[in-house]
Design an enzyme around this catalytic site. Structure first.
Site, PDB file in Angstrom:
ATOM      1  N   SER A 144       1.090  -1.251   0.286  1.00 60.37           N
ATOM      2  CA  SER A 144       0.097   0.193   0.065  1.00 60.37           C
ATOM      3  C   SER A 144       0.923   1.376  -0.082  1.00 60.37           C
ATOM      4  CB  SER A 144      -0.884  -0.119   1.249  1.00 60.37           C
ATOM      5  OG  SER A 144      -1.676   1.298   1.404  1.00 60.37           O
ATOM      6  N   TYR A 167      -2.312   0.012  10.665  1.00 63.98           N
ATOM      7  CA  TYR A 167      -2.266  -0.387   9.276  1.00 63.98           C
ATOM      8  C   TYR A 167      -1.002  -0.219   8.652  1.00 63.98           C
ATOM      9  CZ  TYR A 167      -3.900  -0.845   4.507  1.00 63.98           C
ATOM     10  OH  TYR A 167      -4.160  -1.102   3.118  1.00 63.98           O
TER      11      TYR A 167
HETATM   12  P1  NDP Z   1     -11.483  -5.691  -0.143  1.00 65.33           P
HETATM   13  O1  NDP Z   1     -11.996  -5.660   1.120  1.00 65.33           O
HETATM   14  O2  NDP Z   1     -12.449  -5.389  -1.166  1.00 65.33           O
HETATM   15  O3  NDP Z   1     -10.648  -7.146  -0.385  1.00 65.33           O
HETATM   16  C1  NDP Z   1      -9.792  -7.737   0.686  1.00 65.33           C
HETATM   17  C2  NDP Z   1     -10.008  -9.235   0.266  1.00 65.33           C
HETATM   18  O4  NDP Z   1      -9.075  -9.870   1.161  1.00 65.33           O
HETATM   19  C3  NDP Z   1     -11.285 -10.077   0.222  1.00 65.33           C
HETATM   20  O5  NDP Z   1     -11.157 -10.755  -1.052  1.00 65.33           O
HETATM   21  C4  NDP Z   1     -11.146 -10.590   1.530  1.00 65.33           C
HETATM   22  O6  NDP Z   1     -11.864 -11.895   1.227  1.00 65.33           O
HETATM   23  C5  NDP Z   1      -9.802 -10.940   1.638  1.00 65.33           C
HETATM   24  N1  NDP Z   1      -9.264 -11.447   3.017  1.00 65.33           N
HETATM   25  C6  NDP Z   1      -9.664 -10.668   4.166  1.00 65.33           C
HETATM   26  N2  NDP Z   1      -9.247 -11.315   5.147  1.00 65.33           N
HETATM   27  C7  NDP Z   1      -8.738 -12.545   4.784  1.00 65.33           C
HETATM   28  C8  NDP Z   1      -8.639 -13.805   5.355  1.00 65.33           C
HETATM   29  N3  NDP Z   1      -8.573 -13.891   6.844  1.00 65.33           N
HETATM   30  N4  NDP Z   1      -8.262 -14.834   4.581  1.00 65.33           N
HETATM   31  C9  NDP Z   1      -8.365 -14.805   3.523  1.00 65.33           C
HETATM   32  N5  NDP Z   1      -8.880 -13.737   2.580  1.00 65.33           N
HETATM   33  C10 NDP Z   1      -9.028 -12.521   3.420  1.00 65.33           C
HETATM   34  O7  NDP Z   1     -10.172  -4.737  -0.312  1.00 65.33           O
HETATM   35  P2  NDP Z   1      -8.948  -4.264  -1.405  1.00 65.33           P
HETATM   36  O8  NDP Z   1      -9.364  -5.001  -2.587  1.00 65.33           O
HETATM   37  O9  NDP Z   1      -8.809  -2.837  -1.176  1.00 65.33           O
HETATM   38  O10 NDP Z   1      -7.734  -5.291  -0.581  1.00 65.33           O
HETATM   39  C11 NDP Z   1      -6.818  -5.694  -1.201  1.00 65.33           C
HETATM   40  C12 NDP Z   1      -5.323  -5.417  -0.741  1.00 65.33           C
HETATM   41  O11 NDP Z   1      -5.019  -4.033  -1.225  1.00 65.33           O
HETATM   42  C13 NDP Z   1      -5.316  -5.429   0.860  1.00 65.33           C
HETATM   43  O12 NDP Z   1      -4.030  -5.865   1.167  1.00 65.33           O
HETATM   44  C14 NDP Z   1      -5.102  -3.909   1.017  1.00 65.33           C
HETATM   45  O13 NDP Z   1      -4.423  -3.518   2.164  1.00 65.33           O
HETATM   46  C15 NDP Z   1      -4.347  -3.459  -0.193  1.00 65.33           C
HETATM   47  N6  NDP Z   1      -4.640  -1.991  -0.620  1.00 65.33           N
HETATM   48  C16 NDP Z   1      -5.868  -1.402  -0.919  1.00 65.33           C
HETATM   49  C17 NDP Z   1      -6.073  -0.127  -1.256  1.00 65.33           C
HETATM   50  C18 NDP Z   1      -7.443   0.603  -1.482  1.00 65.33           C
HETATM   51  O14 NDP Z   1      -7.648   1.720  -1.365  1.00 65.33           O
HETATM   52  N7  NDP Z   1      -8.242  -0.161  -1.545  1.00 65.33           N
HETATM   53  C19 NDP Z   1      -4.849   0.725  -1.453  1.00 65.33           C
HETATM   54  C20 NDP Z   1      -3.644  -0.008  -1.025  1.00 65.33           C
HETATM   55  C21 NDP Z   1      -3.731  -1.133  -0.625  1.00 65.33           C
HETATM   56  P3  NDP Z   1     -12.995 -12.752   2.241  1.00 65.33           P
HETATM   57  O15 NDP Z   1     -13.413 -11.366   3.250  1.00 65.33           O
HETATM   58  O16 NDP Z   1     -13.953 -13.240   1.263  1.00 65.33           O
HETATM   59  O17 NDP Z   1     -12.050 -13.490   3.174  1.00 65.33           O
END
Ligand code: NDP
Length: 248
Positions: free
Chosen positions: A146, A159
């Site tokens: 990030s 975070y």
């Molecule tokens: P979302 O919340 O849309 O997606 C997060 C994903 O992580 C979901 O598919 C969720 O699936 C999964 N997840 C959460 N906990 C678990 C777990 N214990 N085991 C397996 N899967 C898990 O957010 P983003 O798509 O934005 O986030 C994706 C990545 O990008 C993250 O690492 C985030 O920190 C990073 N990021 C995002 C930014 C943004 O602005 N959106 C900016 C910078 C970085 P499920 O709940 O079905 O398990």
């Protein structure tokens, strides 16, 4: 696409946001995506939705229930992919959570959850895939970190701490790895997704509403990943930082 360019790509957190966009793009490009997340229903729906693209490209999306906080779960995820396809080319450690709050809110359970998913989850992926990559003589780790791996703002201390850690672990992995193993960190700015939905602290939630108004689409991150994995084997894209042009 030549068969030798068709990759087996494991994506954690593929049920929404950035992970989903990565899965959709890679299937369209003809890769086989092993898509992991806890919400298996969402992954199955995604497999159905991408089936026409898969039929056209020769790729596919294979849903697997996965909780990255369990070391054995992540080991089984990687093992299942290797059993099915005979190899693993790329592991995208994307699963993450972001329940932002100021430290004086003392939301210690949420601190633990961020450490468990964003840091331990990443390490579980390294532990599972590194021996596989070593044994097969190659592989590619991609960490979705990030912009929070490069800056701290009020309410982002924990975070950002987890993302600084993810950055450091991935950079250490790059330095220690055999040249046959490539290592990429992708650090996005604000992207449309469900990420902010987990914020329970009212102050942080309000601040995020304004901040997230500048968000770009998750396919922008998928495009960056697609570029990184498409490079020749002797080219290692170490880090990509991308953010909305409006985010200063
Ligand atoms: P979302 O919340 O849309 O997606 C997060 C994903 O992580 C979901 O598919 C969720 O699936 C999964 N997840 C959460 N906990 C678990 C777990 N214990 N085991 C397996 N899967 C898990 O957010 P983003 O798509 O934005 O986030 C994706 C990545 O990008 C993250 O690492 C985030 O920190 C990073 N990021 C995002 C930014 C943004 O602005 N959106 C900016 C910078 C970085 P499920 O709940 O079905 O398990």
């Amino acid at each position: 696409m030549a068969t030798n360019e068709r990759k087996i790509v494991l994506v954690t957190g593929a049920s929404s946001g950035i992970g989903e966009a990565i899965a959709v793009r890679l299937v369209r490009e003809g890769h086989h995506v092993v898509a992991g997340a806890r919400r298996i229903d969402r992954l199955r729906a995604l497999a159905e939705r991408t089936a026409p693209d898969a039929a056209r490209s020769g790729g596919g999306l294979h849903p697997v229930r996965l909780d990255v906080t369990g070391r054995a779960d992540v080991a089984a995820f990687v093992e299942e992919a290797r059993d099915r396809f005979g190899r693993v080319d790329v592991l995208v450690s994307n699963a993450g959570v972001m329940p932002l709050s100021r430290l004086d809110s003392l939301l210690a359970d949420e601190w633990d959850r961020m450490i468990d998913v964003n840091v331990r989850g990443l390490l579980h992926g390294v532990a599972a895939a590194l021996p596989v990559f070593t044994a097969q003589g190659g592989g590619h780790f991609v960490t979705v970190a990030s912009i929070g791996a490069h800056q701290v703002v009020p309410a982002s201390a924990v975070y950002s701490g987890t993302k600084y850690a993810a950055w450091a672990i991935t950079e250490g992995l790059r330095q220690e790895s055999d040249p046959s193993i490539r290592v990429t960190t992708i650090s996005p700015g604000v992207v449309t997704s469900e990420l902010a939905d987990s914020i329970t602290d009212p102050g942080a939630a309000e601040a995020m509403r304004t901040y997230r108004a500048n968000a770009i689409e998750p396919d922008a991150v998928a495009g960056a990943l697609s570029y990184a994995i498409a490079q020749p084997a002797d080219v290692d894209v170490n880090e990509i930082i991308l953010r909305p042009a409006r985010q200063r």
